[in-house]
Scaffold this motif. Sequence first.
Motif, PDB file in Angstrom:
ATOM      1  N   ALA A 120      -0.372  -3.922  18.400  1.00 17.37           N
ATOM      2  CA  ALA A 120       0.849  -4.670  18.713  1.00 17.37           C
ATOM      3  C   ALA A 120       1.350  -4.310  20.112  1.00 17.37           C
ATOM      4  O   ALA A 120       1.738  -5.191  20.897  1.00 17.37           O
ATOM      5  N   ALA A 121       1.319  -3.017  20.447  1.00 15.63           N
ATOM      6  CA  ALA A 121       1.756  -2.593  21.781  1.00 15.63           C
ATOM      7  C   ALA A 121       0.788  -3.085  22.857  1.00 15.63           C
ATOM      8  O   ALA A 121       1.214  -3.458  23.961  1.00 15.63           O
ATOM      9  N   PHE A 122      -0.493  -3.088  22.549  1.00 11.53           N
ATOM     10  CA  PHE A 122      -1.509  -3.590  23.472  1.00 11.53           C
ATOM     11  C   PHE A 122      -1.263  -5.062  23.796  1.00 11.53           C
ATOM     12  O   PHE A 122      -1.263  -5.475  24.964  1.00 11.53           O
ATOM     13  N   LEU A 123      -1.009  -5.869  22.772  1.00 10.78           N
ATOM     14  CA  LEU A 123      -0.731  -7.288  22.993  1.00 10.78           C
ATOM     15  C   LEU A 123       0.583  -7.479  23.747  1.00 10.78           C
ATOM     16  O   LEU A 123       0.680  -8.359  24.609  1.00 10.78           O
ATOM     17  N   ASP A 124       1.575  -6.654  23.438  1.00 10.51           N
ATOM     18  CA  ASP A 124       2.828  -6.723  24.181  1.00 10.51           C
ATOM     19  C   ASP A 124       2.595  -6.440  25.662  1.00 10.51           C
ATOM     20  O   ASP A 124       3.166  -7.118  26.540  1.00 10.51           O
ATOM     21  N   ALA A 125       1.777  -5.436  25.950  1.00 16.48           N
ATOM     22  CA  ALA A 125       1.517  -5.067  27.344  1.00 16.48           C
ATOM     23  C   ALA A 125       0.828  -6.197  28.104  1.00 16.48           C
ATOM     24  O   ALA A 125       0.991  -6.321  29.320  1.00 16.48           O
ATOM     25  N   LEU A 126       0.085  -7.024  27.373  1.00 17.02           N
ATOM     26  CA  LEU A 126      -0.591  -8.163  27.982  1.00 17.02           C
ATOM     27  C   LEU A 126       0.220  -9.454  27.863  1.00 17.02           C
ATOM     28  O   LEU A 126      -0.265 -10.521  28.247  1.00 17.02           O
ATOM     29  N   SER A 127       1.435  -9.356  27.307  1.00 17.67           N
ATOM     30  CA  SER A 127       2.321 -10.518  27.116  1.00 17.67           C
ATOM     31  C   SER A 127       1.646 -11.601  26.272  1.00 17.67           C
ATOM     32  O   SER A 127       1.748 -12.793  26.568  1.00 17.67           O
ATOM     33  N   ILE A 128       0.974 -11.180  25.214  1.00 20.22           N
ATOM     34  CA  ILE A 128       0.303 -12.103  24.294  1.00 20.22           C
ATOM     35  C   ILE A 128       1.098 -12.162  22.998  1.00 20.22           C
ATOM     36  O   ILE A 128       1.294 -11.140  22.323  1.00 20.22           O
TER      37      ILE A 128
END
Length: 322
Positions: A120-128
């Motif tokens: 979830a944090a990974f996707l947030d960091a990529l604005s996905i």
Amino acid sequence: MKRRELLWTGACAAGLLALPGCRLTGGGRERSPPMDAAAFHASRRLIPTPFGRIAWVERGSGPAALFIHGFPLNGFQWRGALQRLSPYRRCLAPDLIGLGYTDAPDQQDLSPQAQSDMLAAFLDALSIASVDIVANDSGGTVAQLFVVQHPARVRTLILTNCEVHENSPPPQMRNSIQKARDGVYDQKMARHLEDREYARSPQGIGGSAYMNPASFSDESIDYYFTPLLASPLRRAQLNRHLAAFEPNPLIAIEPALKRCATPTRMLWGTADPLFPMIWAEWLDRTLPQSRGVRRVEDGRLFWPEELPDLLAEEARALWGVG
């Protein structure tokens, strides 16, 4: 046959065309060049998150698709799928915490729940905002946690041979988990690097988890296991990652799975002793938006790495593209 399976069969008949050798169907879009270990390594990126610097490889553009690998592999497992599906999706293959080339702090939690939170944090960091998920093996545990905790972020879900309900972890893993608790499971990975004949034997991963042991190539062995043994910290994290398979996190989410509105397709190898077909059938009965089960005859645990055309065909059908 269930009505939803009839509908799925009709969709497949309408949407599945044979994959040509060098050009995919759908607007004349072509495949990306094949990725060997060197090309995959050159494509790898790192992005900071609260869980550490997450390593990932990305191919394609458009709506995002997230590929979650199994243990003890890394995102390299999905290289064939990324090549075939990048004309249709922004394909992301991250390395889970404690595996691959992800760089995590010493005391980072490595449990399946922490892996889900990391994604979830990974996707947030990529604005996905949302993804299509494809998962295998222990990555399937993470995917199931993610879909029930972040339902709005998952458009579709493909589960291949993986932990399900009470079979998490499978009983055959008990000895390995005990070795991980004792801090010595990393020695098995070291033997894979040192003895390629053993690596492809029935006692090794190549002979037990692949349909064709030769599929477990030298470059795959090097790419998967070298980072796991790169330092005392990485060896310790490998052991902790495996030990964190217990306690089982999946029984508690059965009620949430029964409410899951995400269209889900199970692709299941029939020759996998860890995750027999009964668990794919359990998912099919439990998930209200199941699109049924496809049997992959003679498929073992890591068949998605060996049969990327089959995986891509099913993904395109579920996604309604091509």
